[in-house]
Write an enzyme that holds these catalytic residues in place. Structure first.
Site, PDB file in Angstrom:
ATOM      1  N   GLU A 108     -23.826  54.009 -34.392  1.00 24.79           N
ATOM      2  CA  GLU A 108     -22.948  54.627 -34.005  1.00 24.79           C
ATOM      3  C   GLU A 108     -22.027  55.359 -34.942  1.00 24.79           C
ATOM      4  O   GLU A 108     -21.548  56.438 -34.942  1.00 24.79           O
ATOM      5  CB  GLU A 108     -21.826  54.079 -32.884  1.00 24.79           C
ATOM      6  CG  GLU A 108     -22.346  53.900 -31.421  1.00 24.79           C
ATOM      7  CD  GLU A 108     -22.357  55.145 -30.773  1.00 24.79           C
ATOM      8  OE1 GLU A 108     -21.693  56.188 -31.043  1.00 24.79           O
ATOM      9  OE2 GLU A 108     -22.988  55.191 -29.732  1.00 24.79           O
ATOM     10  N   SER A 367      -7.342   5.858   6.738  1.00 23.63           N
ATOM     11  CA  SER A 367      -7.346   4.492   6.368  1.00 23.63           C
ATOM     12  C   SER A 367      -7.312   4.454   4.629  1.00 23.63           C
ATOM     13  O   SER A 367      -7.479   3.152   4.082  1.00 23.63           O
ATOM     14  CB  SER A 367      -8.485   3.550   6.725  1.00 23.63           C
ATOM     15  OG  SER A 367      -8.476   3.507   8.174  1.00 23.63           O
TER      16      SER A 367
END
Length: 713
Positions: A108, A367
């Site tokens: 680029e 429980s």
């Protein structure tokens, strides 16, 4: 005729003539003025150009990044859409594969490090090629110019727009350094649809961080931004493949890649489906982002473990009737760090209310509080694991709890009572130590129990009569596993927590003794498990709330606590569901995924390891809050000294109830025998007149109990 002397060199004569003509006093003044004017013009041009650049609109704007939650290894747990609807994961230059950076610059903007925002040579080349071919052959935009375009968001096809882009690029280079500009490109490069940036694209196409990209993957991410609409692999695989291979060819010609690497990259398969963005620990991730008010949170969780447990829980839940769901927590009980958190099996399942975080919902623990009840009894010195306690009907100030299965097993040890989860023994021990002690211990362990506003906690707390969260129960069991010392649950990685708050961040106050903790672990590791898991390696307890609304299973090994809840988010009933059947299999499957770490079985120095017969006399048999054995015979209805209002002034029936004793029973009123079923502990005494009466009952062993009662007309 020339006045040149014979043999004189022409060059010397020419120079002499030139000096005479152009360096004469009058000419010198002209030259100085011209040079001065030129310098002024150059300086003015530079000032105008600088002002033109400096006065350019600031291209920088607020960039909305996708909120991100990471695990302990910096792997993404959950990524959310940015405020403007994009998948845009923020990354730094150091977090991106260097091979990708080199490939991007070579393809680029190869002069990125040397130009000041505009590559004039590239612009001239692009212009000449366009004039010669009648169309744009190659672009001349630098990465800086592309960043300006991405920040501005407007097209740059017109000459005026291109000039504005050049102006913005020059201005941007004055405000930011090269690394900052490159990072902006890495985060804003269009990757098709609502994907922006290499961080999001790497997750979407390869399912990984951008720090470890292959040559083929790097080339694809370089190629897509050139034409993101056409080069999305899922939309046009051939176009994406061709563009990727062009980048690879350029990298090969520039020397970035060798021939062998380039050939392998060209053969690498092209991804054809966009992967979903990570959505692990979704409920916790949202909560942490809201609490931190930041867009980036690092946690102590393990993404790999989280993913496997979520898959396991989801596969189990889909086989259950709707709207049953489940939740799970995994905690390191040495440090308090959360390793996994699942608020619901599927956050998107609306029929199961998947949007509700069930790790934070108030539920009845059933429980699962019984171990803490017994631990308090151990520390109070009222029971020992081998103490005998009677599992028989008992009246606790008007409340007569029953066992879950409706049966009573008679005398048994505390160990057996906890392993078989009998209700009566647990309530009896809590009656001896006090419900307030239990709630206080829960709070010291890091839980936040909830009782109805203004209500006094009662004995029903032992059986789940209190509101708790899954996170609370994980903290309580982490405390038990941590030798009785509270563990503060945290999502902050340990090293960060220590740096911020000092060592021992997770260690809280002592809640129970190390002796009581060891007793519990020893008992719970030997709990019958119905063929689940490896025996004697995981200490665990199950629980089922009243009405089958909640099923629990919580266990720990030498390192971790796993807490599991199964139920309905709407608090509806699940007929037949039990913690041992629903949640326990999930618990042991989760430990199979996690891996079991062997516990330390060494007892504390003050642990008393003895059989029932070897215990001190006071610990051989449990004596309740009254100091009497739990099977002691007494009249519980009516109470001794009670005043009972009669329905008639002459006579009435009086209901009586006996606790303890062995049938047959013989009842007397004022020392006179009365008719009563000899095998039952309760019934009606007929035709009792008003006034003061003494009730007496005898059992088969000759024991007696009595109560004085006043019958009021």
């Amino acid at each position: 005729m020339s006045d040149r002397q014979p043999g004189a060199p022409w060059g010397r004569e020419w120079r002499r003539e030139w000096r005479r003509e152009w360096l004469s006093p009058s000419r010198r003044k002209w030259w100085c003025a011209s040079i001065l004017i030129l310098l002024v013009l150059l300086i003015a041009a530079r000032l105008v150009a600088s002002h033109w650049v400096a006065s350019a609109p600031d291209p920088l704007r607020q960039i909305h990044y996708s909120p991100l939650v990471l695990d302990r290894q910096q792997q993404p747990l959950s990524l959310f859409l940015s405020a403007d609807g994009y998948w845009r994961r923020q990354v730094t230059l150091e977090q991106v594969d260097r091979g990708y950076i080199d490939m991007l610059l070579a393809y680029e903007d190869k002069r990125f490090e040397s130009h000041h925002g505009v590559d004039w040579l590239a612009l001239m080349r692009s212009g000449l090629q366009a004039a010669w071919h009648g169309e744009i052959v190659s672009g001349g935009s630098t990465l800086t110019m592309q960043v300006v375009r991405l920040l501005d968001g407007r097209p740059t096809r017109s000459l005026a727009a291109k000039v504005a882009q050049i102006r913005g690029a020059l201005a941007l280079e004055q405000r930011l350094d090269k690394q900052q500009i490159l990072e902006l490109y890495l985060n804003l490069a269009p990757m098709g649809g609502n994907l922006e940036g290499v961080g999001a694209a790497s997750l979407a196409w390869f399912g990984k961080n951008p720090g470890w990209l292959s040559a083929a993957e790097s080339a694809l991410l370089v190629a897509i931004p050139q034409s993101p609409a056409r080069r999305i692999p899922s939309r046009d695989t051939e176009a994406a493949l061709a563009a990727r291979n062009r980048v690879l060819a350029r990298s090969l010609s520039s020397g970035l890649l060798g021939e062998e690497v380039a050939n392998e990259a060209r053969q690498e398969p092209m991804p054809t489906l966009q992967r979903p963005m990570p959505r692990l620990a979704w409920h916790l991730s949202r909560r942490l982002l809201e609490q931190s008010n930041q867009g980036h949170v690092e946690t102590s969780l393990d993404a790999r473990l989280q993913r496997r447990l979520e898959r396991q829980l989801r596969e189990w839940v889909v086989r259950q009737p709707r709207p049953v769901t489940a939740a799970m927590l995994v905690v390191d009980h040495h440090t308090g760090e959360l390793r996994a958190s699942i608020g619901a099996a599927d956050a998107l399942d609306a029929e199961r209310a998947g949007y509700v975080d069930m790790t934070q919902a108030l539920r009845s623990p059933g429980s699962t509080l019984k171990p803490l009840v017994y631990a308090l009894g151990f520390d109070e010195g009222v029971v020992h694991p081998e103490t005998l306690i009677n599992d028989a009907p008992h009246d606790f100030d008007g409340w007569s709890p029953a066992n879950f299965d409706g049966r009573y097993l008679g005398p048994m040890t505390i160990r057996e009572a906890l392993q078989s989860s009998r209700n009566l023994p647990a309530v009896a021990v809590l009656d001896a130590v006090g419900p307030g002690r239990l709630l206080g211990a829960m709070r010291r362990a890091g839980a936040e129990p909830v009782v109805p506003s203004g209500a006094t906690p009662g004995l029903a707390v032992a059986l789940g009569g209190v509101g708790t969260r899954l996170e609370d129960m994980a903290a309580i069991y982490a405390m038990i596993a941590n030798e009785g010392r509270a563990v503060r649950l945290t999502t902050v990685p340990q090293e960060e927590g220590e740096a911020a708050l000092g060592p021992g961040i997770s260690q809280g106050p002592r809640v129970i003794s190390a002796r009581a903790s060891w007793y519990l672990a020893d008992i719970l590791r030997q709990t019958p498990r119905g063929g689940l898991g490896t025996p004697d390696r995981i200490a665990f307890k199950t629980g089922t709330s009243y009405g089958h609304r909640d099923a629990w299973s919580i266990g720990f090994d030498g390192r971790h606590v796993i807490a599991i809840w199964v139920g309905r988010a709407d608090n509806g009933s699940m007929p037949g569901a039990l913690g041992a059947r629903s949640a326990a299999p999930l618990l042991f499957s989760a430990f199979d995924v996690l891996g079991i770490e062997a516990p330390d079985r060494t007892p504390p120095a003050d642990a008393l390891i003895a059989s029932t017969a070897e215990l001190p006399r006071s610990l051989r048999q449990f004596h309740g809050a009254s100091g009497q054995p739990l099977d002691a015979m007494r009249i519980v209805v009516p109470r001794d000294g009670a005043e009972v209002q009669l329905s008639s002034a002459d006579s009435a029936s009086l209901f009586v109830r006996l606790q303890g004793g062995e049938p047959p029973f013989h009842w007397l009123v004022n020392n006179q025998p009365v008719a009563m079923d000899e095998l039952r502990r309760e019934g009606w005494l007929e035709d009792i007149g008003g006034g003061f009466h003494r009730l007496t009952v005898l059992d088969s062993r000759g024991r007696s109990a009595s109560a004085a009662v006043s019958l009021m007309p």
